[in-house]
Design a protein around this motif. Structure first.
Motif, PDB file in Angstrom:
ATOM      1  N   ASP A 123     -27.500  75.233 -39.677  1.00  7.78           N
ATOM      2  CA  ASP A 123     -26.048  75.089 -39.659  1.00  7.78           C
ATOM      3  C   ASP A 123     -25.281  76.335 -40.095  1.00  7.78           C
ATOM      4  N   PHE A 124     -25.975  77.451 -40.328  1.00  3.51           N
ATOM      5  CA  PHE A 124     -25.265  78.666 -40.712  1.00  3.51           C
ATOM      6  C   PHE A 124     -25.960  79.899 -40.143  1.00  3.51           C
ATOM      7  N   THR A 125     -25.179  80.971 -40.062  1.00 10.40           N
ATOM      8  CA  THR A 125     -25.669  82.250 -39.559  1.00 10.40           C
ATOM      9  C   THR A 125     -25.361  83.328 -40.576  1.00 10.40           C
ATOM     10  N   ILE A 126     -26.307  84.204 -40.807  1.00  7.33           N
ATOM     11  CA  ILE A 126     -26.083  85.343 -41.680  1.00  7.33           C
ATOM     12  C   ILE A 126     -25.505  86.457 -40.806  1.00  7.33           C
ATOM     13  N   THR A 127     -24.269  86.824 -41.085  1.00  8.23           N
ATOM     14  CA  THR A 127     -23.564  87.798 -40.252  1.00  8.23           C
ATOM     15  C   THR A 127     -23.582  89.211 -40.835  1.00  8.23           C
ATOM     16  N   HIS A 128     -23.761  89.319 -42.135  1.00  2.00           N
ATOM     17  CA  HIS A 128     -23.798  90.619 -42.811  1.00  2.00           C
ATOM     18  C   HIS A 128     -24.912  90.601 -43.853  1.00  2.00           C
ATOM     19  N   GLN A 158     -14.628  93.682 -49.747  1.00  2.97           N
ATOM     20  CA  GLN A 158     -14.375  93.837 -48.315  1.00  2.97           C
ATOM     21  C   GLN A 158     -14.693  92.555 -47.555  1.00  2.97           C
ATOM     22  N   LEU A 159     -15.814  91.908 -47.889  1.00  2.00           N
ATOM     23  CA  LEU A 159     -16.128  90.642 -47.220  1.00  2.00           C
ATOM     24  C   LEU A 159     -15.031  89.611 -47.478  1.00  2.00           C
ATOM     25  N   LYS A 160     -14.535  89.541 -48.708  1.00  2.00           N
ATOM     26  CA  LYS A 160     -13.440  88.604 -49.015  1.00  2.00           C
ATOM     27  C   LYS A 160     -12.211  88.936 -48.180  1.00  2.00           C
ATOM     28  N   ALA A 161     -11.890  90.220 -48.059  1.00  2.00           N
ATOM     29  CA  ALA A 161     -10.749  90.639 -47.246  1.00  2.00           C
ATOM     30  C   ALA A 161     -10.949  90.267 -45.780  1.00  2.00           C
ATOM     31  N   ASP A 162     -12.201  90.198 -45.344  1.00  2.00           N
ATOM     32  CA  ASP A 162     -12.527  89.829 -43.958  1.00  2.00           C
ATOM     33  C   ASP A 162     -12.662  88.316 -43.765  1.00  2.00           C
ATOM     34  N   TYR A 198     -25.168  88.730 -48.802  1.00  2.00           N
ATOM     35  CA  TYR A 198     -25.149  88.142 -47.465  1.00  2.00           C
ATOM     36  C   TYR A 198     -23.745  87.660 -47.147  1.00  2.00           C
ATOM     37  N   GLY A 199     -23.248  87.988 -45.964  1.00  2.00           N
ATOM     38  CA  GLY A 199     -22.050  87.373 -45.410  1.00  2.00           C
ATOM     39  C   GLY A 199     -22.536  86.242 -44.517  1.00  2.00           C
ATOM     40  N   ALA A 243     -20.807  79.400 -41.441  1.00  2.00           N
ATOM     41  CA  ALA A 243     -21.356  78.090 -41.100  1.00  2.00           C
ATOM     42  C   ALA A 243     -20.840  77.639 -39.740  1.00  2.00           C
ATOM     43  N   ALA A 244     -21.547  76.705 -39.153  1.00  2.00           N
ATOM     44  CA  ALA A 244     -21.186  76.195 -37.828  1.00  2.00           C
ATOM     45  C   ALA A 244     -19.781  75.595 -37.809  1.00  2.00           C
ATOM     46  N   ASP A 245     -19.317  75.070 -38.961  1.00  2.00           N
ATOM     47  CA  ASP A 245     -17.980  74.472 -39.015  1.00  2.00           C
ATOM     48  C   ASP A 245     -16.882  75.510 -39.266  1.00  2.00           C
ATOM     49  N   GLY A 246     -17.257  76.807 -39.311  1.00  2.00           N
ATOM     50  CA  GLY A 246     -16.279  77.867 -39.506  1.00  2.00           C
ATOM     51  C   GLY A 246     -16.139  78.339 -40.941  1.00  2.00           C
ATOM     52  N   THR A 247     -16.765  77.665 -41.885  1.00  2.00           N
ATOM     53  CA  THR A 247     -16.720  78.092 -43.277  1.00  2.00           C
ATOM     54  C   THR A 247     -17.376  79.464 -43.403  1.00  2.00           C
ATOM     55  N   LYS A 248     -16.661  80.393 -44.030  1.00  2.00           N
ATOM     56  CA  LYS A 248     -17.201  81.739 -44.237  1.00  2.00           C
ATOM     57  C   LYS A 248     -17.288  82.022 -45.731  1.00  2.00           C
ATOM     58  N   GLY A 249     -18.406  82.614 -46.117  1.00  2.00           N
ATOM     59  CA  GLY A 249     -18.572  82.924 -47.528  1.00  2.00           C
ATOM     60  C   GLY A 249     -19.656  83.950 -47.736  1.00  2.00           C
ATOM     61  N   GLN A 250     -20.032  84.086 -48.991  1.00  2.00           N
ATOM     62  CA  GLN A 250     -21.032  85.067 -49.336  1.00  2.00           C
ATOM     63  C   GLN A 250     -21.992  84.550 -50.381  1.00  2.00           C
ATOM     64  N   LEU A 251     -23.126  85.216 -50.410  1.00  2.00           N
ATOM     65  CA  LEU A 251     -24.183  84.874 -51.356  1.00  2.00           C
ATOM     66  C   LEU A 251     -24.776  86.180 -51.856  1.00  2.00           C
ATOM     67  N   VAL A 252     -24.888  86.313 -53.166  1.00  2.00           N
ATOM     68  CA  VAL A 252     -25.565  87.462 -53.768  1.00  2.00           C
ATOM     69  C   VAL A 252     -26.893  86.951 -54.289  1.00  2.00           C
ATOM     70  N   ASP A 253     -27.964  87.657 -53.938  1.00  2.00           N
ATOM     71  CA  ASP A 253     -29.301  87.227 -54.320  1.00  2.00           C
ATOM     72  C   ASP A 253     -30.097  88.417 -54.827  1.00  2.00           C
TER      73      ASP A 253
END
Length: 111
Positions: free
Chosen positions: A48-53, A18-22, A70-71, A74-84
């Motif tokens: 330089d980044f915000t955790i949105t999800h 779902q995050l990828k689709a978003d 985590y969704g 980044a400040a430059d518009g890069t969107k991604g995810q991290l599994v921890d």
């Protein structure tokens, strides 16, 4: 600071899809003092980044299966995810990175 969100997903795989689709298509890795996006050859400092999800998953058979998705934007518009996995990398992170990824839960005994 990331705030715990109600998790509508039954599985981590479902939430990732779902995050990828978003639009959260990039993969981030935690490094000591920054996030790294290898595909873009970019590093992002905590400011330089915000955790949105934030979605927490608990393993059924073992606490070793616990993880957080985590969704991140980044400040430059890069969107991604991290599994921890819970706390696995905490010893290797800077205080700024630990604070950035601290998750508030209703139950203070969690995490």
């Amino acid at each position: 600071m990331a705030i715990h969100q109600d998790n509508p997903y039954a599985t981590l795989t479902e939430a990732i899809a779902q995050l990828k689709a978003d639009g959260y298509t990039h993969d981030f890795n935690q490094q000591g003092k920054h996030l790294e996006c290898k595909k873009l050859s970019k590093n992002f400092q905590p400011e330089d980044f915000t955790i949105t999800h934030t979605y927490r998953f608990e393993g059924m058979s073992s606490t070793d299966d616990n993880s957080v998705l985590y969704g991140i934007e980044a400040a430059d518009g890069t969107k991604g995810q991290l599994v921890d996995a819970y706390g696995v990398y905490a010893d290797s992170l800077s205080p700024e990175m630990i604070e950035k990824f601290r998750v508030q839960y209703d139950d203070p005994g969690k995490l």
